[in-house]
Write a protein that holds these residues in place. Structure first.
Motif, PDB file in Angstrom:
ATOM      1  N   HIS A  93       0.883  -1.199  -0.038  1.00  9.96           N
ATOM      2  CA  HIS A  93      -0.006   0.053   0.041  1.00  9.96           C
ATOM      3  C   HIS A  93       0.930   1.243  -0.032  1.00  9.96           C
ATOM      4  CE1 HIS A  93      -3.269  -2.507   0.773  1.00  9.96           C
ATOM      5  NE2 HIS A  93      -2.578  -3.235   1.799  1.00  9.96           N
ATOM      6  N   ARG A 114      -2.779   0.765  -9.076  1.00 14.55           N
ATOM      7  CA  ARG A 114      -3.561   0.711  -7.688  1.00 14.55           C
ATOM      8  C   ARG A 114      -4.476  -0.666  -7.934  1.00 14.55           C
ATOM      9  NH1 ARG A 114      -7.899   4.885  -6.703  1.00 14.55           N
ATOM     10  NH2 ARG A 114      -8.606   3.702  -8.338  1.00 14.55           N
ATOM     11  N   ASP A 115      -5.478  -0.548  -8.957  1.00 12.86           N
ATOM     12  CA  ASP A 115      -6.321  -1.307  -9.180  1.00 12.86           C
ATOM     13  C   ASP A 115      -5.895  -2.669  -9.590  1.00 12.86           C
ATOM     14  OD1 ASP A 115      -8.060   0.865  -8.589  1.00 12.86           O
ATOM     15  OD2 ASP A 115      -8.794   1.134 -10.751  1.00 12.86           O
ATOM     16  N   VAL A 119      -4.253  -2.766  -4.052  1.00 13.60           N
ATOM     17  CA  VAL A 119      -3.765  -1.916  -2.737  1.00 13.60           C
ATOM     18  C   VAL A 119      -4.499  -0.666  -2.631  1.00 13.60           C
ATOM     19  CG1 VAL A 119      -1.847  -3.029  -2.929  1.00 13.60           C
ATOM     20  CG2 VAL A 119      -1.958  -0.928  -4.190  1.00 13.60           C
ATOM     21  N   LEU A 120      -4.036  -0.029  -1.620  1.00 15.29           N
ATOM     22  CA  LEU A 120      -4.774   1.475  -1.335  1.00 15.29           C
ATOM     23  C   LEU A 120      -3.491   2.239  -1.594  1.00 15.29           C
ATOM     24  CD1 LEU A 120      -6.418   3.527  -0.010  1.00 15.29           C
ATOM     25  CD2 LEU A 120      -5.611   2.900   2.157  1.00 15.29           C
ATOM     26  N   ALA A 122      -2.502   6.607  -2.288  1.00 15.16           N
ATOM     27  CA  ALA A 122      -3.009   7.941  -1.975  1.00 15.16           C
ATOM     28  C   ALA A 122      -1.842   8.939  -2.070  1.00 15.16           C
ATOM     29  CB  ALA A 122      -4.045   8.156  -0.871  1.00 15.16           C
ATOM     30  N   PHE A 295      -5.545   6.281   6.819  1.00  9.45           N
ATOM     31  CA  PHE A 295      -5.135   5.332   5.797  1.00  9.45           C
ATOM     32  C   PHE A 295      -5.364   4.000   6.383  1.00  9.45           C
ATOM     33  CE2 PHE A 295      -2.242   3.016   3.359  1.00  9.45           C
ATOM     34  CZ  PHE A 295      -2.164   3.743   2.304  1.00  9.45           C
ATOM     35  N   SER A 298      -8.837   2.769   6.391  1.00  5.55           N
ATOM     36  CA  SER A 298      -9.282   2.308   4.923  1.00  5.55           C
ATOM     37  C   SER A 298      -8.754   1.341   4.608  1.00  5.55           C
ATOM     38  CB  SER A 298      -8.773   3.533   3.986  1.00  5.55           C
ATOM     39  OG  SER A 298      -9.536   4.742   4.258  1.00  5.55           O
ATOM     40  N   LEU A 299      -7.607   0.743   4.998  1.00  6.68           N
ATOM     41  CA  LEU A 299      -6.678  -0.171   4.567  1.00  6.68           C
ATOM     42  C   LEU A 299      -7.464  -1.524   5.469  1.00  6.68           C
ATOM     43  CD1 LEU A 299      -3.187  -0.588   4.554  1.00  6.68           C
ATOM     44  CD2 LEU A 299      -4.203  -2.636   4.960  1.00  6.68           C
ATOM     45  N   GLY A 302     -12.080  -0.756   5.563  1.00  4.06           N
ATOM     46  CA  GLY A 302     -12.822  -0.531   4.386  1.00  4.06           C
ATOM     47  C   GLY A 302     -13.300   1.054   4.423  1.00  4.06           C
ATOM     48  N   TYR A 305     -11.621   6.658   1.788  1.00  4.62           N
ATOM     49  CA  TYR A 305     -10.325   7.542   2.297  1.00  4.62           C
ATOM     50  C   TYR A 305     -10.789   8.810   1.786  1.00  4.62           C
ATOM     51  CZ  TYR A 305      -5.795   9.095   3.031  1.00  4.62           C
ATOM     52  OH  TYR A 305      -4.514   9.609   3.556  1.00  4.62           O
ATOM     53  N   PRO A 308      -8.781   9.950  -2.101  1.00  2.00           N
ATOM     54  CA  PRO A 308      -8.098   9.212  -3.342  1.00  2.00           C
ATOM     55  C   PRO A 308      -7.569   9.654  -4.364  1.00  2.00           C
ATOM     56  CG  PRO A 308     -10.386   9.747  -3.697  1.00  2.00           C
ATOM     57  CD  PRO A 308     -10.057  10.408  -2.258  1.00  2.00           C
TER      58      PRO A 308
END
Length: 329
Positions: A93, A114-115, A119-120, A122, A295, A298-299, A302, A305, A308
Motif C-alpha cells: 500500500h 492500484r487497481d 492496494v490502497l 493515495a 489510511f 481504510s486499509l 474499508g 478515504y 483518493p
C-alpha cells in the motif's frame, strides 16, 4: 484495529524525519517498522524515537521485505511516480508525498497500478484529515455562508538562500506551485466539491522554477483567486466569502508550525445590525498522525478515504492548466 499496519519509509528525507515518521510512530494502529537508506548516519534520528526500526540499505530491499504492509514515499517530486509504481507492483500500500505526479496524465498509471494490485494508494494530502477542514466543508455545504461567491487563498515562504533545495531545482520538479499550490487549489475543491471551468494566471520564473504565481479561476458557483510564492514573507490564509457570512482560516496548511489552527465565522445579525465572529480552535490536532490513522482505517476496515487518487488528479489538472495558460509576471 488489532492488526497494526507495518510501515516502511523510502529515504531519510528531512520531512520524513521531522514530521511523517514520528506521526507513523505515534499513530494508533500503525507501526514504524522499516527505513530505506544507505546512510547509517541518516538512520540515527529515526532510531532515536523508533529503536526497533529495521534499516534497509536500498529502496528495493525494503520493497522486498514481506513484513512491510505500507510504504511512505517522501522522495523528490520527479521520483514519486516511479517508486509509487514499484511499491504497488511489490504488493505494498502506498502513501506518496504531494505532488504525486508532475502531470495529470501520470495519474492514469497510478490508478491502473492500484487497481491491478488491489492496494490502497493515495497522495499525502494531509489537510483533508484535519478537523478544521472537515468543519469548513460542513459549514460551507450546509449553507452557513449563504451563497458562496468567492474563495481566496495565499501561501508563501522564502527559501531563496537555500539554492540546493529540491524546490529550487527544475530537474527535481521544483517550484512553488508543485510544492504549495496543491494546498490553495485542493482545499477549495475539497470544501466545495466543484472544479474550475476557467483559469488564468501570471507566473514569475527564476532559474527555471516558478517562484511567484498569481491565479484567477471561475468555478460553477464562485470566483477564485490565489497566490503562492517561495520568495515572500511566510504567510498563509484561506477565505470563503458568501452573501451571509465569511469563513477565515488563519493557519490552514501547517498549523502548530505557522500557528494555531483556528477558523473564524464572520456573520451579521440583521436584526441587531451588528456583526459577530465565532471562532473555533483546534490546538491539539496533528493532521499527519490523523492521515496515517485514516489510511489504516481504510486499509483494515474499508472506511472510504478522504483523498483518493481521483481527487488528487483534479488538483493536478488545475495545476497543469495554470502552467498552460500563465503569462510572465
Amino acid at each position: 484495529m488489532t492488526n497494526p499496519v507495518r510501515w516502511g519509509v523510502l529515504g531519510a528525507a528531512k520531512f520524513a524525519r521531522e514530521h511523517m515518521a514520528p506521526a507513523i510512530h505515534a499513530a494508533e494502529g500503525a507501526e514504524l517498522a522499516a527505513l530505506a537508506t544507505s546512510s547509517a548516519e541518516k538512520a540515527v534520528p529515526f532510531q532515536s524515537f523508533a529503536p526497533g526500526i529495521m534499516v534497509h540499505e536500498s529502496y528495493e530491499a525494503l520493497l522486498a521485505d514481506p513484513s512491510i504492509d505500507a510504504v511512505y514515499i517522501p522522495l523528490p517530486n520527479h521520483l514519486h511516480v516511479e517508486w509509487a509504481l514499484k511499491a504497488m507492483q511489490a504488493g505494498k500500500h502506498v502513501l506518496v508525498e504531494k505532488p504525486a505526479t508532475l502531470q495529470e496524465a501520470e495519474f492514469d498509471q497510478l490508478i491502473a497500478a492500484r487497481d491491478a494490485a488491489g492496494v490502497l494508494a493515495a497522495e499525502a494530502y494531509m489537510i483533508v484529515h484535519h478537523p478544521q477542514w472537515q468543519r469548513v466543508q460542513e459549514l460551507v455545504q450546509s449553507g452557513a455562508l449563504g451563497q458562496l461567491r468567492h474563495v481566496s487563498g495565499r501561501f508563501s515562504f522564502d527559501n531563496r538562500q537555500d539554492v540546493d533545495n529540491i524546490r529550487n531545482r527544475p530537474e527535481t520538479g521544483g517550484g512553488a506551485l508543485r510544492d504549495i499550490g496543491v494546498y490553495v487549489f485542493g482545499s477549495a475543491r475539497f470544501v466545495t466539491g466543484e472544479e474550475p471551468v476557467e483559469v488564468s494566471a501570471q507566473i514569475e520564473w527564476e532559474n527555471g522554477v516558478d517562484v511567484l504565481s498569481n491565479v484567477q479561476a471561475r468555478f460553477p458557483g464562485f470566483l477564485y483567486t490565489a497566490y503562492v510564492s517561495t520568495r515572500l514573507q511566510p504567510y498563509q490564509e484561506m477565505l470563503f466569502h458568501g452573501d451571509k457570512g465569511v469563513l477565515r482560516l488563519t493557519a490552514p496548511f501547517n498549523p502548530r508550525v505557522f500557528g494555531e489552527a483556528r477558523l473564524e465565522l464572520h456573520q451579521t445579525s440583521h436584526a441587531a445590525g451588528t456583526g459577530q465572529v465565532i471562532a473555533e480552535r483546534f490546538p491539539l490536532a496533528d493532521h499527519y498522525k490523523l492521515q496515517v490513522e485514516a489510511f489504516g482505517r481504510s486499509l483494515r476496515e474499508g472506511v472510504p478515504y478522504a483523498c483518493p487518487l481521483e481527487f488528487s488528479r483534479g488538483t493536478q489538472a488545475m495545476m497543469d492548466r495554470v502552467f498552460e495558460v500563465a503569462t510572465d509576471l
